[in-house]
Design a protein around this motif. Structure first.
Motif, short mmCIF file in Angstrom:
data_model
loop_
_atom_site.label_atom_id
_atom_site.label_comp_id
_atom_site.label_asym_id
_atom_site.label_seq_id
_atom_site.Cartn_x
_atom_site.Cartn_y
_atom_site.Cartn_z
N ILE A 1 -11.73 -43.38 -1.46
CA ILE A 1 -13.02 -43.26 -0.31
C ILE A 1 -12.64 -42.59 1.15
O ILE A 1 -13.29 -41.79 1.63
CB ILE A 1 -13.50 -44.81 0.02
CG1 ILE A 1 -13.86 -45.39 -1.10
CG2 ILE A 1 -14.40 -44.87 1.19
CD1 ILE A 1 -14.54 -46.82 -1.16
N SER B 1 -12.55 -39.00 0.45
CA SER B 1 -13.81 -38.35 0.42
C SER B 1 -14.69 -38.29 1.73
O SER B 1 -15.69 -37.68 1.72
CB SER B 1 -14.87 -39.22 -0.51
OG SER B 1 -14.12 -39.42 -1.87
N LEU B 2 -14.18 -39.34 2.82
CA LEU B 2 -14.95 -39.11 3.99
C LEU B 2 -14.46 -37.75 4.73
O LEU B 2 -15.15 -37.33 5.45
CB LEU B 2 -14.33 -40.28 4.78
CG LEU B 2 -14.88 -41.61 4.68
CD1 LEU B 2 -14.34 -42.69 5.62
CD2 LEU B 2 -16.56 -41.34 4.67
N PHE C 1 -16.97 -34.91 5.11
CA PHE C 1 -17.82 -35.28 5.99
C PHE C 1 -17.56 -34.88 7.56
O PHE C 1 -18.39 -34.31 8.31
CB PHE C 1 -18.46 -36.46 5.97
CG PHE C 1 -19.24 -36.62 4.61
CD1 PHE C 1 -20.82 -36.32 4.71
CD2 PHE C 1 -18.68 -37.14 3.52
CE1 PHE C 1 -21.30 -36.47 3.45
CE2 PHE C 1 -19.43 -37.39 2.27
CZ PHE C 1 -20.88 -36.96 2.17
N ALA D 1 -20.98 -37.77 -2.83
CA ALA D 1 -20.99 -36.98 -1.49
C ALA D 1 -21.62 -35.56 -1.70
O ALA D 1 -22.42 -35.20 -0.99
CB ALA D 1 -19.61 -36.70 -1.07
#
Ligand code: ATP
Length: 671
Positions: A56, A59-60, A63, A180
């Motif tokens: 997680i 994957s952030l 952004f 995402a």
């Protein structure tokens, strides 16, 4: 009870057949693997938490990258926002560091779990093999067994250590990245995933091929271990030197080696083209994405910003490794499943000699030691058919034959045919008979190395199959022709019979076996290393060590398979004395080759062609002029014989005559 050979069923009841080695096992292998991991479930939960958090976190990051472009560097409002940029940069630095730390912790956890589970599996396999009957080992190459314990179990380690976590980690990463990507642009996501079904189809094909190759590779590796074990053991080297077969042995090894190389290369190459395609796809897609983005922007897509495109291609690039790893891992899983099947194949073998529920335990104190064979029929079981493991003749015609189980010939005929006899407590019974008559076979039935096919063997009136395995093992001791000594000290070799024996007990046993003084003669005394199979000791020394071992064990019943090799007079005397002590106060069944043993026997059984053809004392049997008399003449009839109480025996008018001459020295006996 069968009264003639024809009455007895021809098939052996203890034979177990397994299906063909390549057949898919229908039991849930994955379930069994999960069972192996069950004791470590709390650690595995921690692994899962670590994996999910790292995925997680990773994957952030895209952004934040999107925010760097769209909100900090090139905001719609105009000037770059340096304060926001600073926070975003901090975030982009901290995320990989934290993810890396989580990764280290997760590695430690998976390594611990994987290696522990593998150790458990190896331990279970070893323990299971210990329960297998003698017949299994006579029919299976030692090297093959070693290979399953070493190579196969090591082969599945990657599954237990890396693969499971890799699957979880990469699945979470792929899922998170996928979500995402959809959030960023579902149109570009569809474009990226368009080729997926093609990959999956190819991967399934490649997987099956790799699985087949893995099994073959493992079998070939097992074969190589077997050849090494056979050829490079002390007895193997002796055999090849004596018969000048070194070249044949080298060629046999080279052939197996070549086969192994071919398989390894084939395995490495399988799937290469597939991976190359995937890699090319990932290299090309960003360019296609830019084109698609251009079309979308000119088409008026308001949502597609520069930041979105950068974040999307970052995610897309990040997807490459996990996807590739997932595909590779699924191939590894299939490879490992093939290895697991090989291991489970061994674990699923039912031992032929087992303890009945409610088996009786007889303690030493209650044991008298009467032995009875009641109409015993015995046929050696056929070798169990396991993938490429049946022990066959070593060299074959070419000297390089690789054994195949389908060649295994069924053992035919009866080794014992209606044997009935009784040995009273404390008696010494000598078994005599020509080679191949079934003498050794008879002795194997008492300690349940094999179970009778028909009839029964009884100790103190109990069928041995009704007794606990432990009480039979404690009741029956054995001195074999070729005493087995392991590589260790003399002390450890004697103490094997009774691990908690004190030094005094060990020395007393050695004294009684007439070997104590000889041991003290070695530079290291009781700490002398015997060498593998006792190759550093003489035949007479080995025999006396084996006697010391059984004296320490102090069983109620002794099976004695006397060595046929001649010893010098002094050693013979020492061995003889040791044997007299060993047989005193216990029931002994001796496959007798020494005249002195035969003479001191309470009863002699003449065995021929699997049957008891006569019984009685030495004198009775000599006078009867049957099998025993004939063997007596053949074995002891010419030249020097060892005879502490030798009667002069001679032929007169075609029959044997005993002169009843007692002689305490070795004597020349002529007929
Ligand atoms: P020797 O004095 O030569 O040792 P023996 O009287 O002890 O001979 P056994 O070893 O009992 O004879 O053998 C009896 C028969 O059983 C022989 O025909 C032999 O070939 C066969 N036999 C022995 N061991 C096995 C085995 N593991 N599998 C199949 N047949 C066997």
């Amino acid at each position: 009870m069968p009264h003639s050979i024809e009455d007895v069923p021809r098939s052996s009841p203890v034979v177990t057949h397994l299906g063909p080695a390549d057949a898919e096992l229908d039991e849930p292998v994955l379930g069994r693997i999960a069972g192996l991991l069950h004791p470590y479930r709390s650690k595995l939960v921690l692994v899962a938490v670590a994996v999910v958090s790292a995925a997680i976190l990773n994957s952030l990051a895209p952004f934040l990258t999107k925010a760097v472009f769209d909100d900090a560097l090139f905001p719609k409002s105009g000037d770059p926002r340096m304060d926001l940029l600073a926070w975003l940069v901090v975030g982009l630095c901290v995320i990989p560091i934290v993810a890396a730390l989580i990764g280290i912790a997760q590695n430690w956890l998976t390594s611990t779990v994987g290696n522990s589970a593998m150790a458990d599996l190896r331990g279970d396999l070893f323990a299971h093999l210990q329960t297998m009957e003698l017949a299994f080992f006579t029919a299976t190459k030692t090297g093959n067994i070693q290979s399953r314990l070493a190579n196969d179990v090591a082969g599945v380690r990657t599954v237990l250590t890396d693969t499971a976590t890799s699957i979880l980690q990469n699945t979470v990463t792929v899922t998170a990245a996928f979500i995402a990507m959809v959030v960023l642009s579902w149109q570009l996501t569809i474009l990226t995933l368009i080729l997926m079904p093609v990959f999956i189809a190819i991967q399934l094909r490649v997987g099956r091929r790799r699985q087949r190759l893995a099994r073959k590779t493992q079998e070939s590796l097992s074969e190589m271990t077997a050849i090494t074990e056979e050829a490079l053991s002390v007895s193997g080297i002796l055999l090849s030197k004596v018969f000048n077969r070194a070249d044949a042995e080298v060629e046999r090894y080279r052939e197996a080696n070549r086969q192994q190389t071919r398989l390894q290369v084939e395995q490495a190459m399988t799937g290469r083209a597939f991976f190359a395609t995937v890699q090319a796809f990932f290299a090309i897609t960003p360019a296609v994405l830019y084109l698609a983005a251009g079309l979308m922007i000119t088409g008026g897509s308001a949502t597609l910003t520069a930041g979105t495109l950068v974040a999307f291609t970052t995610l897309q690039a990040r997807l490459q490794m996990p996807l590739l790893q997932l595909m590779r891992v699924s191939l590894d899983v299939q490879t490992s499943l093939a290895l697991f099947r090989r291991i489970f194949e061994y674990l699923d073998l039912e031992p032929a000699i087992t303890e009945k529920p409610g088996a009786v335990r007889i303690d030493d104190a209650d044991l008298h030691g009467a032995i009875e064979f009641r109409d015993v029929w015995f046929q050696y079981p056929e070798p169990r058919a396991l993938s490429g493991t049946v022990n066959r003749d070593r060299f074959g015609d070419s000297g390089v034959r690789i054994e195949r189980d389908e060649d295994a010939a069924p053992s035919e005929g009866w080794a014992l045919r209606g044997v009935s006899l009784r040995v009273e407590p404390g008696q010494l019974a000598a078994i005599v008979g020509p080679s191949g008559a079934g003498k050794t076979t008879m002795t194997y039935l008492v300690p349940r190395f094999y179970d009778v096919t028909e009839g029964a063997v009884l100790i103190d009136g109990h069928d041995v199959r009704d007794l606990t395995l432990g009480s039979v093992a404690e009741a029956v001791g054995m001195v074999t022709q070729e005493p087995y000594l392991f590589h260790g000290t003399i002390r450890d070799n004697i103490a094997y019979a009774k691990p908690d024996a004190t030094a005094a007990e060990i020395e007393q046993a050695a004294r009684d076996a007439n070997i104590h003084d000889r041991i003290l003669g070695f530079a290291d005394g009781y700490e002398t290393i015997t060498g593998e199979r006792g190759y550093r000791l003489s035949g007479g020394e080995k025999q006396r060590l084996a006697i010391a071992r059984v004296l320490l064990m102090d069983p109620r019943i002794l099976i004695l398979d006397e060595a046929t090799s001649a010893l010098d007079t002094e050693t013979e005397r020492l061995v003889q004395e040791a044997l007299e002590r060993a047989t005193r106060d216990r029931t002994t069944i001796a496959i007798a080759h020494r005249l002195s043993t035969i003479r001191s026997a309470d009863v002699i059984f003449g065995i021929d062609d699997g049957m008891v053809v006569e019984s009685g004392s030495h004198d009775e049997l000599l006078e009867a002029g049957g099998l025993y008399a004939r063997l007596y003449v053949e074995q002891f009839g010419s030249g020097q014989i060892e005879a502490r109480f030798t009667d002069g025996v001679r032929y007169s008018d075609g029959s044997l005559v005993c002169d009843r001459r007692h002689d305490d020295r070795r004597a020349d006996v002529s007929f």
